[in-house]
Every structure is written in structure tokens, then in C-alpha cells.
Design a protein around this motif. Structure first.
Motif, mmCIF file in Angstrom:
data_model
loop_
_atom_site.group_PDB
_atom_site.id
_atom_site.type_symbol
_atom_site.label_atom_id
_atom_site.label_comp_id
_atom_site.label_asym_id
_atom_site.label_seq_id
_atom_site.Cartn_x
_atom_site.Cartn_y
_atom_site.Cartn_z
ATOM 1 N N ASP A 217 0.906 -1.217 -0.029
ATOM 2 C CA ASP A 217 -0.017 -0.065 -0.020
ATOM 3 C C ASP A 217 0.754 1.254 0.067
ATOM 4 N N ASP A 218 0.506 2.248 -0.501
ATOM 5 C CA ASP A 218 1.061 3.713 -0.566
ATOM 6 C C ASP A 218 1.268 4.331 0.595
ATOM 7 N N ASN A 219 0.336 4.036 1.605
ATOM 8 C CA ASN A 219 0.275 4.711 3.034
ATOM 9 C C ASN A 219 0.193 3.803 4.199
ATOM 10 N N LYS B 140 -1.084 9.823 8.724
ATOM 11 C CA LYS B 140 -0.779 9.163 7.577
ATOM 12 C C LYS B 140 0.688 9.349 7.300
ATOM 13 N N ASN C 293 3.414 8.451 4.144
ATOM 14 C CA ASN C 293 3.927 7.911 2.820
ATOM 15 C C ASN C 293 4.747 6.864 2.816
ATOM 16 N N ALA C 294 4.297 5.725 2.452
ATOM 17 C CA ALA C 294 5.433 4.331 2.766
ATOM 18 C C ALA C 294 6.415 4.560 1.961
ATOM 19 N N ASN C 295 6.661 5.313 0.640
ATOM 20 C CA ASN C 295 7.932 5.584 0.101
ATOM 21 C C ASN C 295 8.733 6.573 0.516
ATOM 22 N N SER C 296 8.176 7.854 0.701
ATOM 23 C CA SER C 296 9.050 9.021 1.253
ATOM 24 C C SER C 296 9.291 8.947 2.850
ATOM 25 N N ASP D 27 -11.210 3.467 -4.223
ATOM 26 C CA ASP D 27 -10.222 2.710 -4.065
ATOM 27 C C ASP D 27 -9.939 2.055 -2.703
ATOM 28 N N GLU D 28 -9.864 2.926 -1.762
ATOM 29 C CA GLU D 28 -9.664 2.209 -0.387
ATOM 30 C C GLU D 28 -10.965 1.175 -0.087
ATOM 31 N N LYS E 185 -10.201 -1.935 -1.740
ATOM 32 C CA LYS E 185 -9.044 -2.828 -1.094
ATOM 33 C C LYS E 185 -9.791 -3.727 0.204
ATOM 34 N N TYR F 143 -11.313 7.523 -6.820
ATOM 35 C CA TYR F 143 -10.937 8.771 -5.709
ATOM 36 C C TYR F 143 -12.333 9.284 -5.565
#
Length: 399
Positions: A265-267, A297, A299-302, A331-332, A335, A354
Motif C-alpha cells: 500500500d502507498d500509505n 498518515k 507515505n510508505a515511499n518517502s 479505491d480504499e 481494497k 477517488y
């Protein structure tokens, strides 16, 4: 542009909220309120289905007359006030019987005495009470397939049953404090499982999640490792309780909070119900403290973090068997549906991902009922073929 869609209307949400209070917060309601609510046939059916869900979570392979009576008494005790009958329909709601055997599901209630037979291959079922316990030597135990599992080694008694889940409690045996022994509880897609750790901390694990934890806590920290989603009610102690996530961690002393940290997941989300938590982002090298009613929240990447005020019930109602889609985009929502019903979701039109939807539904609902409410609420259409769910935009917003 983001749009908002409302599922089922306000009356439906009010009834879901009342049912939740009836089953889990009976002391908040008067006998007159319950009598009035149950005068509606639709509300009685809703209660009927809720009883079915509670029975399904117990996951008995066969249901005897004795077990049926135990279920009836349990539902009565939960809904009626001590020493006083509040309504005449308790027998109706408690008359539910679920039989799971030979690959068939039978559902019978007093509202319809005709049995309905459904093939599991023809129907996508909601999630159920199931998990896998992985021991230090790699041995795996399917908890849903057992009525009881007991282990009294390592100074801790481990018990499992289909009502309370997996429970760890200390005994008087001496233990080796120099080394921690870890267990891992894995909940598959389409599953749910409660857990009571040896320090008294309560944990609810959602579908597609796993938690690694010590059989007995010792040392200067109570550490656990989470992938997926879990709700924690941490037993207060001077020793910190730490939830380790990927590239982040949460530290508490005693509090209630939800963590959503699925791989891919992105977050990552941490939502606080009570107490206080400190969230550490390893990539940003920053610590953020949040208060009750707030959600962090990351961000899993940054590793960048953001804090906002939220309705906590939106993110914790799954522990009480309710989908709460308020403040969530499509989207949420998809999932959640994918993990609970074990389906694969494909969007044919990216822009509808969205759109926000508002609404609540029981998690034991048939997947088609959930999808139809979403379809009727927005400008989307769905197509379910086997385990493949395709979501497309509806022309002119008309279905």
C-alpha cells in the motif's frame, strides 16, 4: 474532481448504529427504545442477520441442539436487561442456525422455514473466524480447525477457542528471561481473529494480516511486529509497548488505536481512539505525537507524515463487524472488499477511484448487496465473474 456518494441513506446508517449499540453497548439503551426499534420488520431482519454472523464466527463444523441453545441464551443475555424481558422477538433473532458441512451452507430462521442451499463454489462468502499460528520451530496450527489448542510451556498458558480467540496467560512456572520466544499469528484473506497477549493487551487482527509477538514479555520493551491491519487495546504499564512496522514504529504505554500497514500500500495509517501514541518515521527521522480523534498518515515511499482529525469509528468499526466507508474513496473501499471477500479488483476507469462514498453495512453482508449499494450510490457499474471484480464508470451516471 472528487465527488461524494451516499450509500443506503441516513436511515440505514442509523439502524446499523442502533444495532451496534444493541449488541455491544446494551447499557446505553432503554427497554422502550429497543421495543420501538424492533417493531420494524426490517430491523428484526437486521438483528436476525447479526445473530447469524455471530454464529458463523464461532466456526463450528456441526451445530448440535445443545450448541444452538447456548447461542440462543448468549444472544438473550446480551440483548435483554437483567431480570427484565424487553421484547417479544428474542426467540426470532436467536432461532438462527448455521450448518457448514459437505461444502454446503444452510440458513434457516423463523421468518422462513424453507432451507436455502448454496454451493460454496457458486457464492462468495464474507470473511470468517480463522487464523494460523506459527511456532518457533516452524510448526503451523490452523486455529479455526480446532475447538481448543493448549500449550503450557515457557511459563505461559496458551489457549484457543472459537469464542475468545487466542489467549496467553502467565503461570507460576519459572522461565528463561535471557531469550524471548516468538509466536506469529497469521490471518489469511477472508479472515479475522482476536488475540490476548500475556501482558493483558488485546489485539484484533484483520484479513490479510500477521503479528509476531513474544510468548512472554520481558526486558525493557514490549515489542510486536505487524504487517497488515490491527486494533490494539494496550495494557497500561511502565514498560513501553512498541508496534514495529516497515520503516516506522509506534510507541505507547497504555492506549487504544488502529494501525493499517499492509505491504504494497502507498500509505500507513495510525488512528488513535484513546491515550497517546508516538509515531516514528525511520526515513524522515522524526517523531510525531498524536491525540485521540487524530489519524497519522505516512507515505510508505518517502516517510513523510501528515496528521488530521477523523471520526475514529470509521477506522475501528470493523472490530465489531461493521463496514464503515465514511471518508473513504472507492479505491480504499475496494481494497477492504478484496481482502474480506477474497476477490481480485480491476478498475477499467481510473478517475472513479477517488470518488468518496459515505455509508455503513454489516460485514456479514453478501458481496452482491455491498456492490449494489455502491452501484446505486454513484456513477459506477460492477461485474463479478468468479473471483474477478471489474469496476467501470457508468455512462451518464445512470445504472
Amino acid at each position: 474532481m472528487q465527488t461524494k456518494k451516499f450509500m443506503g441513506g441516513k436511515d440505514h446508517d442509523i439502524n446499523i448504529e442502533f444495532l451496534n449499540r444493541l449488541l455491544y453497548h446494551r447499557e446505553e439503551l432503554s427497554g422502550e427504545e429497543i421495543e420501538s426499534w424492533l417493531s420494524s420488520e426490517n430491523n428484526r431482519k437486521l438483528l436476525d442477520e447479526a445473530a447469524m454472523y455471530n454464529r458463523a464466527l464461532c466456526s463450528f463444523k456441526y451445530v448440535s441442539a445443545k450448541e444452538k441453545e447456548k447461542e440462543r441464551l448468549r444472544l438473550m443475555n446480551r440483548i435483554k436487561s437483567p431480570g427484565k424481558q424487553l421484547f417479544r422477538w428474542v426467540g426470532y433473532a436467536a432461532s438462527i442456525l448455521i450448518l457448514v458441512s459437505a461444502g454446503l451452507v444452510f440458513y434457516m430462521s423463523s421468518s422462513d422455514n424453507r432451507p436455502e442451499q448454496l454451493s460454496i463454489q457458486e457464492k462468495i462468502n464474507p470473511g470468517e473466524f480463522k487464523a494460523e499460528l506459527v511456532l518457533p520451530d516452524g510448526k503451523k496450527i490452523l486455529l479455526a480447525a480446532k475447538e481448543a489448542y493448549v500449550d503450557s510451556s515457557k511459563g505461559v498458558v496458551v489457549k484457543n477457542d472459537q469464542t475468545n480467540g487466542l489467549v496467553y496467560s502467565k503461570n507460576d512456572a519459572s522461565t528463561d528471561k535471557s531469550e524471548k520466544t516468538y509466536h506469529t499469528l497469521k490471518v489469511p484473506l477472508g479472515g479475522f481473529y482476536p488475540l490476548l497477549l500475556s501482558d493483558g493487551t488485546k489485539v484484533w487482527l484483520n484479513a490479510g494480516s500477521e503479528l509476531k509477538y513474544p510468548v512472554e514479555f520481558n526486558g525493557e520493551v514490549r515489542d510486536v511486529y505487524l504487517h497488515g491491519e490491527a486494533y490494539f487495546e494496550v495494557m497500561k504499564d511502565k514498560i513501553p509497548f512498541v508496534v514495529n512496522l516497515e520503516d516506522s514504529r509506534i510507541e505507547v504505554l497504555g492506549t487504544s488505536f488502529n494501525v493499517n500497514a499492509y505491504k504494497g500500500d502507498d500509505n500507513i495509517f495510525a488512528t488513535l481512539k484513546s491515550g497517546s501514541i508516538a509515531f516514528y518515521s525511520e526515513k524522515e527521522k522524526i517523531k510525531t505525537v498524536i491525540k485521540p480523534g487524530q489519524q497519522l498518515k505516512m507515505n510508505a515511499n518517502s516517510g513523510e507524515t501528515f496528521v488530521r482529525d477523523v471520526d475514529v469509528n470509521t477506522y475501528t468499526s470493523w472490530t465489531e463487524g461493521i463496514f464503515n466507508f465514511n471518508e473513504m474513496n472507492l479505491d480504499e473501499i475496494m481494497k477492504i472488499i478484496a481482502r474480506w471477500y477474497q476477490v481480485d479488483v480491476v478498475f477499467r476507469d481510473e478517475k472513479i477511484r477517488y470518488d468518496e462514498y459515505y455509508g455503513k453495512m454489516p460485514m456479514y453482508s453478501d458481496i452482491e448487496d455491498v456492490l449494489r449499494k455502491i452501484e446505486m450510490s454513484g456513477n459506477v457499474k460492477y461485474k463479478l465473474e468468479g473471483k474477478m471484480l471489474t469496476i467501470t464508470e457508468s455512462k451518464n451516471g445512470i445504472n
